[in-house]
Motif scaffolding. Sequence first.
Motif, short mmCIF file in Angstrom:
data_model
loop_
_atom_site.label_atom_id
_atom_site.label_comp_id
_atom_site.label_asym_id
_atom_site.label_seq_id
_atom_site.Cartn_x
_atom_site.Cartn_y
_atom_site.Cartn_z
N UNK A 36 0.46 4.22 7.18
CA UNK A 36 1.04 3.41 8.25
C UNK A 36 0.44 3.80 9.60
N UNK A 37 0.49 2.86 10.52
CA UNK A 37 -0.06 3.08 11.85
C UNK A 37 0.73 2.23 12.84
N UNK A 38 0.65 2.55 14.12
CA UNK A 38 1.46 1.87 15.12
C UNK A 38 1.06 0.42 15.33
N UNK A 39 2.02 -0.45 15.63
CA UNK A 39 1.74 -1.88 15.77
C UNK A 39 0.94 -2.24 17.02
N UNK A 40 0.88 -1.35 18.02
CA UNK A 40 0.16 -1.70 19.25
C UNK A 40 -1.33 -1.84 19.04
N UNK A 43 -1.07 -5.54 18.45
CA UNK A 43 -0.46 -6.32 19.52
C UNK A 43 -1.34 -6.33 20.77
N UNK A 44 -1.75 -5.14 21.21
CA UNK A 44 -2.51 -5.06 22.46
C UNK A 44 -3.93 -5.61 22.30
N UNK A 45 -4.48 -5.51 21.09
CA UNK A 45 -5.81 -6.09 20.86
C UNK A 45 -5.73 -7.60 20.93
N UNK A 46 -4.67 -8.18 20.38
CA UNK A 46 -4.49 -9.62 20.47
C UNK A 46 -4.33 -10.07 21.91
N UNK A 47 -3.57 -9.32 22.70
CA UNK A 47 -3.37 -9.68 24.10
C UNK A 47 -4.66 -9.54 24.90
N UNK A 64 -9.76 -14.73 10.70
CA UNK A 64 -10.90 -14.25 9.91
C UNK A 64 -10.67 -12.85 9.36
N UNK A 65 -9.82 -12.09 10.04
CA UNK A 65 -9.47 -10.76 9.54
C UNK A 65 -8.37 -10.83 8.48
N UNK A 66 -7.88 -12.04 8.20
CA UNK A 66 -6.86 -12.21 7.18
C UNK A 66 -5.46 -11.87 7.65
N UNK A 67 -5.24 -11.81 8.97
CA UNK A 67 -3.92 -11.46 9.50
C UNK A 67 -3.50 -12.45 10.58
N UNK A 68 -3.82 -13.72 10.37
CA UNK A 68 -3.49 -14.74 11.35
C UNK A 68 -2.02 -14.79 11.70
N UNK A 69 -1.16 -14.50 10.73
CA UNK A 69 0.28 -14.54 10.97
C UNK A 69 0.72 -13.48 11.98
N UNK A 70 -0.07 -12.42 12.12
CA UNK A 70 0.29 -11.36 13.05
C UNK A 70 0.08 -11.78 14.51
N UNK A 71 -0.80 -12.72 14.74
CA UNK A 71 -1.01 -13.16 16.11
C UNK A 71 0.19 -13.97 16.60
N UNK A 74 3.83 -11.05 16.26
CA UNK A 74 3.40 -9.65 16.35
C UNK A 74 4.36 -8.72 15.63
N UNK A 75 3.85 -7.70 14.97
CA UNK A 75 4.71 -6.77 14.24
C UNK A 75 5.56 -5.94 15.18
N UNK A 76 6.76 -5.61 14.74
CA UNK A 76 7.66 -4.80 15.54
C UNK A 76 7.86 -3.41 14.98
N UNK A 77 7.22 -3.13 13.84
CA UNK A 77 7.36 -1.83 13.19
C UNK A 77 5.98 -1.33 12.77
N UNK A 78 5.96 -0.10 12.24
CA UNK A 78 4.71 0.46 11.74
C UNK A 78 4.14 -0.46 10.66
N UNK A 79 2.82 -0.52 10.55
CA UNK A 79 2.19 -1.42 9.59
C UNK A 79 1.07 -0.71 8.84
N UNK A 80 0.60 -1.35 7.78
CA UNK A 80 -0.50 -0.82 6.98
C UNK A 80 -1.74 -0.68 7.86
N UNK A 81 -2.38 0.48 7.82
CA UNK A 81 -3.54 0.73 8.68
C UNK A 81 -4.70 -0.22 8.40
N UNK A 82 -4.71 -0.84 7.21
CA UNK A 82 -5.82 -1.74 6.87
C UNK A 82 -5.80 -3.02 7.70
N UNK A 83 -4.64 -3.37 8.26
CA UNK A 83 -4.58 -4.58 9.10
C UNK A 83 -5.34 -4.40 10.41
N UNK A 84 -5.03 -3.39 11.23
CA UNK A 84 -5.85 -3.21 12.44
C UNK A 84 -7.29 -2.81 12.10
N UNK A 85 -7.48 -2.16 10.97
CA UNK A 85 -8.83 -1.80 10.55
C UNK A 85 -9.68 -3.05 10.34
#
Length: 231
Positions: A36-40, A43-47, A64-71, A74-85
């Motif tokens: 897990x890793x922090x949601x910022x 979030x902050x990369x999208x902003x 294209x990163x396969x996480x369109x729903x996150x834009x 935005x997540x409010x809790x810790x998330x799988x590190x593979x998403x920001x990766x």
Amino acid sequence: MPTSEARLSGREAEGSDGETELARSGTPISDGNGARIGPNSLIQTGQALAALFGEETARMIFDRAGIGHRYANPPGTMLDEREPQRLFAMLCDTLSDQDATHVLAEAGHRTGHYLLANRIPKPARRLLPHLPTAVSSRLLVLAISAHAWTFAGSGRFSAEVRAWRQPVIHLAIKNNPLATPGCPWHGAVFERLFGTLTATQVSVLHPRCQAKGNDCCEWTITAATGSLRRA
């Protein structure tokens, strides 16, 4: 923005084949350990993307990163590190090197600002800048080390502060899941935190970078004079 526009206009959305495409960016995808890793990191990369290149480009890169729903949500809790990766890798693969560095550095500064406003207790925000730099640096390193998993994920974080009169801070992440060339996101976070809480401007150097073939990511932070370039 011309170099990025050329890359953007010449691609089709990868969809489920995103990880195959990401391999060409030089950023390896983690092995699925679910760290897990922090949601910022998202979030902050999208902003930052939206502020610098517009919402359309930001949404496209998230898709294209396969996480369109996150834009959109935005997540409010810790998330799988593979998403920001995947997001960091797709961003580096889509934009020019200069533009990707600009976005990630801006996202890092926004993340640092968020942490200062919402995660650092008010007493600490008031006290640390009034302590000797050698003391405030050591206290901040202790606090960062205790919460390193929020930005290092499955990576192994280590830190030390050398000397007292002119302290030198050494930070390192072994197997850094969010490594990108030069690691501008991490550097900007560290610059914002240490530059604010140790009562001095700081210079953040990145002598070793996993994304450039080194065995780990390492940062050296020292007091600086004059105006600073962003990490």
